[in-house]
Enzyme design. Structure first.
Site, mmCIF file in Angstrom:
data_model
loop_
_atom_site.group_PDB
_atom_site.id
_atom_site.type_symbol
_atom_site.label_atom_id
_atom_site.label_comp_id
_atom_site.label_asym_id
_atom_site.label_seq_id
_atom_site.Cartn_x
_atom_site.Cartn_y
_atom_site.Cartn_z
ATOM 1 N N LYS A 203 76.395 73.520 27.939
ATOM 2 C CA LYS A 203 75.848 72.320 28.576
ATOM 3 C C LYS A 203 76.328 72.229 30.023
ATOM 4 O O LYS A 203 75.554 71.957 30.933
ATOM 5 C CB LYS A 203 76.261 71.073 27.773
ATOM 6 N N GLN B 64 81.058 65.295 22.256
ATOM 7 C CA GLN B 64 80.591 66.333 21.336
ATOM 8 C C GLN B 64 81.058 66.044 19.906
ATOM 9 O O GLN B 64 82.241 65.795 19.672
ATOM 10 C CB GLN B 64 81.103 67.711 21.799
ATOM 11 N N ASP C 278 72.730 61.453 24.918
ATOM 12 C CA ASP C 278 72.508 62.093 23.614
ATOM 13 C C ASP C 278 71.543 61.263 22.760
ATOM 14 O O ASP C 278 71.028 61.755 21.749
ATOM 15 C CB ASP C 278 73.840 62.231 22.855
#
Ligand code: NAD
Length: 302
Positions: free
Chosen positions: A61, A105, A128
């Site tokens: 990412k 994450q 997200d």
């Protein structure tokens, strides 16, 4: 041996190639945006613990940010990090005007409540798309950050001109980050959308029978090579979300990656199929960049 009819028109959906195309588009947009005197979009990623798959995902990412001209910040914390320490980091990122969006994450170490962390993230920065506010906006078709993996899947369908309107779509798996949101998105009155969706999960009876009716089959289980050729209709579109590490002593790193679909035997029956690796994975990262750009340009929230 059973022979499967070879579909001459089978097309591989190359997630890497599509991801690169979209990244190039983003890079052009960012360059123009910066040339107008704006600061570049800025994504931050928080990684807690030492899960090897998570490390790979987060580093990908951050690397992708560099590729498109974004600023990025990686915050790596040890597995002993407490919940309150992580909440403090989230609070700082929420308030930092230089950061457009950030992700924490998952999975987190067991002593940290994932739901509590997700709820602490400011929805405006939740690129997200996991916060219930953004999830609710998605369900109602309002402007939002779509969860990255489902967003990537929609891009794959859209950019390959795969029309799912009125089609039978079967989703395997009901996780909050893939199965459930993609089932909602496919059934929305939108494009891509307007599909008739069946969501299968661990309590579903006769999963194979549902699968055989699917024009579009989305598989997000985490069970290596679960979907076999006898479960797939001739000409189906198969999107394999699964990423499983399988021990393989013949590989230098000691494992290989497998999807949830038995690719070699399923692919010949499909009109379209995604490989693993190189399918949905790269698209997930790209979708995150798309959300960060939206946040920076205030396209979702003012
Ligand atoms: P999960 O692991 O949270 O849940 C699995 C789901 O599968 C559950 O909803 C469960 O009900 C269902 N299930 C389990 N066994 C079943 C069975 N026998 N029959 C029917 N349903 C069953 O799911 P997840 O987080 O969505 O992850 C699924 C897979 O996708 C994993 O391999 C994960 O690594 C991968 N993944 C990939 C990406 C990507 O970017 N490509 C992103 C997220 C997840």
């Amino acid at each position: 041996m059973r022979l499967h009819h070879q579909n001459q028109n089978m097309q591989l959906i190359d997630g890497r190639e599509l991801a690169n195309t979209i990244k190039e588009e983003i890079a052009v947009t960012v360059a123009a945006y910066v040339a107008e005197g704006n600061r570049p979009p800025h994504l931050a990623a928080v990684l807690v613990g030492a899960d090897p798959a998570s490390q790979v995902y987060v580093r990908n990412k951050v690397k992708s940010c560099e590729k498109v001209g974004f600023n990025s910040t990686l915050i790596e914390k040890g597995p002993e990090t407490t919940e309150s320490e992580l909440l403090e980091i989230v609070d700082k990122l929420n308030k930092d005007p230089e950061i457009d969006g950030f992700i924490v994450q998952l999975p987190l170490p067991k002593h940290i409540n994932e739901q509590k962390i997700t709820l602490a993230i400011e929805p405006k920065k939740d690129v997200d798309g996991f916060h219930p506010t953004n999830f609710g906006r998605m369900a109602q078709g309002l402007p939002t950050y779509l969860p990255a993996t489902p967003f990537g899947i929609l891009q794959m369908l859209d950019r390959n001109n795969i029309d799912i309107s009125g089609k039978e779509c079967v989703v395997l798996g009901r996780s909050n980050i893939v199965g459930t949101p993609i089932s909602i998105l496919l059934s929305r009155k939108a494009s891509p959308g307007n599909a008739t969706v069946v969501l299968c999960h661990s309590r579903t009876k006769n999963v194979a029978e549902h699968c055989r009716r699917a024009d579009v089959l989305i598989v997000a289980l985490g069970i290596p090579e679960y979907v076999t050729a006898d479960m797939v209709k001739e000409g189906a579109v198969v999107i394999d979300v699964g990423i499983n590490r399988i021990d393989d002593a013949s590989r230098k790193r000691g494992y290989r990656l497998a999807g949830d679909v038995k690719f070699d035997e399923v692919a010949p029956k499909c009109s379209f199929i995604t490989p693993v690796p190189g399918g949905v994975g790269p698209m997930t990262v790209t979708a995150l960049l798309m959300n960060t750009l939206k946040s920076c340009r205030k396209e979702v929230y003012d």
